[in-house]
Scaffold this active site. Sequence first.
Site, PDB file in Angstrom:
ATOM      1  N   GLU A 766       0.798  -1.072  -0.087  1.00 20.40           N
ATOM      2  CA  GLU A 766      -0.098  -0.238   0.024  1.00 20.40           C
ATOM      3  C   GLU A 766       0.917   1.323   0.212  1.00 20.40           C
ATOM      4  OE1 GLU A 766      -1.647   3.274   1.380  1.00 20.40           O
ATOM      5  OE2 GLU A 766      -2.293   2.056   3.310  1.00 20.40           O
ATOM      6  N   CYS A 800      -1.353   8.967   3.945  1.00 17.25           N
ATOM      7  CA  CYS A 800      -1.112   8.638   2.483  1.00 17.25           C
ATOM      8  C   CYS A 800      -2.606   9.042   1.777  1.00 17.25           C
ATOM      9  CB  CYS A 800      -0.708   7.242   2.371  1.00 17.25           C
ATOM     10  SG  CYS A 800      -1.599   6.237   3.322  1.00 17.25           S
TER      11      CYS A 800
END
Length: 1008
Positions: A766, A800
């Site tokens: 990720e 993020c």
Amino acid sequence: MTSAPSPPPPFSAPYAPDDRLIAARLFESSRLDAGQEQRINDTATRLIEAIRANDDPLGGVEDMLREFALSTKEGLALMVLAEALLRVPDARTADRFIEDRLGQGDFVHHETRSSAFLVNASAWALGMSARVIQPGETPRGTIGRLAKRLGLPAVRAATRQAMRLMGSHFVLGGTIEAALERAESDRAPAPRYSFDMLGEGARTAEDAVRYFNSYASAIEAIGRNAGHRPLPDRPGISVKLSALHPRYEAVSHQRVMSELVPRLIDLARQAKAHDLNFTVDAEEVDRLELSLDVIAAALRDASLAGWDGFGLAIQGYQKRAAAVIDYADGLARALNRRLMVRLVKGAYWDTEIKRAQERGLDDYPVFSRKTMTDLNYVACTRKLLALRPLIFPQFATHNALTVATILELTENSGGFEFQRLHGMGEALYAQLGRDRPELSCRTYAPVGSHRDLLAYLVRRLLENGANSSFVALAADQTVPVATLLRRPAEIVGTPDRARHPNIPLPRDLYRPQRTNSRGIEFGERAALGELLAAVAADHAKTDHARTDRVVDIDPEAAGRMVVAAQAGFYDWNRTPAGQRAAILEKAADLLEQRRAHFIALLQSEGSKTLDDALSELREAADFCRYYAAEGRKLFGDGEAMPGPTGESNVLRLRGRGVFVAISPWNFPLAIFLGQVTAALMAGNAVVAKPAEQTPRIAAEAIRLLHEAGIPVSALHLAQGDGRIGAALTAHPDIAGVVFTGSTEVARSINRALAAKDGPIVPLIAETGGINAMIVDATALPEQVADDVITSAFRSAGQRCSALRLLFVQDDVADRMIEMITGAARELKIGNVSDVAVHVGPVIDAEAKQRLDAHIARMKRSAKLHFAGIAPAGNYVAPHIFELASADQLTEEVFGPILHVVRYRADAIETVLRSIAHSGYGLTFGIHSRIDDTVDGVIDRLQVGNIYVNRNMIGAVVGVQPFGGYGLSGTGPKAGGPHYLARFATEQTVTINTAAAGGNAALLSGDEG
Ligand SMILES: Cc1cc2nc3c(=O)[nH]c(=O)nc-3n(C[C@H](O)[C@H](O)[C@H](O)COP(=O)(O)OP(=O)(O)OC[C@H]3O[C@@H](n4cnc5c(N)ncnc54)[C@H](O)[C@@H]3O)c2cc1C
């Protein structure tokens, strides 16, 4: 001589007590004798009949709702149109919006039943428009056809007109002068007004000043026209504290007290000079304690002594309502002054329920059954009446049964008034005026332009359109009067039915799967104080700055850990899934028990604000419980597969071996534990390599997992920098890698894995993203400002999921940028030990250097809209730059820096192409009221998490499974149903059940 009593201590009452306890008390106090009940029935029936017989040629909201109930597609379409249409400046967007909404209902075949002008005019305008936009035509492309028909301007004009008409029904005037003039013409014998300058929730200092000025000039104008009667028979003004301060929130308590109190005193002094009724409206529940502090501080000001016009509103749907009345009474006594108290039921019920669920509170601060609110309202009525004359009660309701009950309780004595909203309750109060001319009724009269009307209008439409609302039921002739007369206590029945059966407690939101993680409401002083004290005690007990207990290992030791983990794998993989799950659930419980300790760690090592630290702790607990629940389902006995007789086929999942989990510093607890617990639940042994910036949090988390029951042999902690990660991923005996971090490191791990001979191991990565948000002209600027600020600057932009690139339609860009910039200016930057801080430091000096360099570059190549001021240290203040083109941002910038790009309404395609072109696909946000636009964008973009009309961070485990496409990661999504399976390997076991002696089961089968 007796000395003046001292002011009461700050308001305090249990925030969200159990409904059942309150119900028992309310039942006890709600009893009336048969004669009283009969009189209430008689009065209420008369009022309901008057409402139903209303033949006001203009028509009220009741008629409107009768035609377009919110439970119908037409009603909903109307509400959304009303909320947004008038703020859309450009014709193209307005047309698309109208087409989108009218296409959702069947306005063409809508036959008006009402003769009321308001309804007919709206229905006519909408029906006319809808005839141009024929149902059945696909929305896209219709615009082109319509343009040819030359019908478009007419459609737009008619629809806008219908919306204006709706708006003007609720607003007394566009300006205070116009409103006063209209009030003068009121035909009622002695009309009382409380003017409300529309607008609430200032986001910027400029807005707060604008609202202050508008209140101040309104007070002057009202005062000049106030006549010579004494209070309470004088006009008044209602103010919203949220309009007067841009950070009207519990955590900014000190600032609010020093800045807002003087403003309130100024306004109150002005109102006192004209002897007006000056009421502070009630807003959201989490602001109650703050608002009472502000009110008490203002009231104590010597300049307001001797004035009886100050008032406040109290909401009956709040479980604390009775305590607030006691507090108001205490204030009035202490200051020896009359207070005016408006009792309402409350206008934010749906928002309150949602907030409590989101924050994981133990219970709701408001009732969940409407009848409990009604019951409480009556109890509060009794309380207020008993406190006369020091308290002057003002009963604000449009419910005929509530009015009739109040009348019975007042026993014909005076010293109170009723209140209604302009545009509502007209028939009811007209009848009451005829029957009881001695009673007073004040009209709450909103004043303002269409721009500020929208939030108010939607609340009114929601309130009245809800099918539990009295106004909606009274408007429905099919509902028998007897139904409207049913008493709240009778409907609830017994205290154990005091809660709504279909609204679970926040903790039970995800039942039966799992328990929701526990949070607290920062607006509850006691809970916040308790948490802060516990965190402070932990800081005092533990020297969180000590790093000597963290030992980095060397690459050889990392290799030995893999071997040791391999030895632990066998037993752990054979541990029944239920047992593994129970250990994870225990870990979640331990996390919550040690909440303060982990928050202290997250603050000292990760520089998290209290809000961020608490959210992260909750996310970590949610991961443990979610994977436990999913794991039980997936890793049980396996799934029987179909097949021929004489054979059994079972597919099951099992662990792969040793998983390496490499996690980042920005969620040092949640992502770290998320990765580790998922791998463990799937039966793997784990070697966890946390970020070198946050080793102590990782060490504590691993200790906790071991304590919860994960065998030491199955879970190893490898502290160190990138070399340790490289050594682990290069090890020949690992069976998988789960990684969260930069795309660059993910690539190098991928290469290292590919370079090895031996089994091919999976990589679950990720990574980051250049996350974008699109805002079109239908979006609400205040909502956009909130969501952009949260998405771009919360956690100092070090998520993020954070927003990096904001696309704003150029027709509204100036106003949107101005509001976002103004809101950014109000953020407090500083040390996270201060609860009022919104933006803490970035993780380290290296990160600051990188971000500063980017800011310097941007200052040369882009237009700077905002540069916050950062204190000394590793702080980077929020910055807002406007780019000429999205291409100017080529990489993820991991900090509080927002880039804005304008786009033309007809060029949204270009925007979508440039988002797709970046190659990333993690999060994306869109603010638009046009469903067709939203659907089209969702369809086009390969993005992992899309957020519509909200902020785009803070994905909740099991609710918004998180992870992206392309450069943003491999999937599957963390906290989602497909995650655990990727950590597992599959095994099919086929058994020939007929091998020993034939197929006995088949032979002995019944022929049926
Ligand atoms: C003059 C005036 C001033 C006002 N000022 C304020 C103010 O300062 N602050 C404010 O918040 N509101 C204010 N209001 C709005 C007010 O809260 C609503 O108009 C009122 O709740 C409607 O109540 P009712 O008795 O007219 O209608 P009813 O139909 O009898 O009651 C509807 C109310 O019941 C409550 N309710 C609905 N469903 C549920 C449920 N499932 N569980 C629990 N409760 C439920 C809600 O409060 C809802 O508004 C004001 C209203 C008036 C008339």
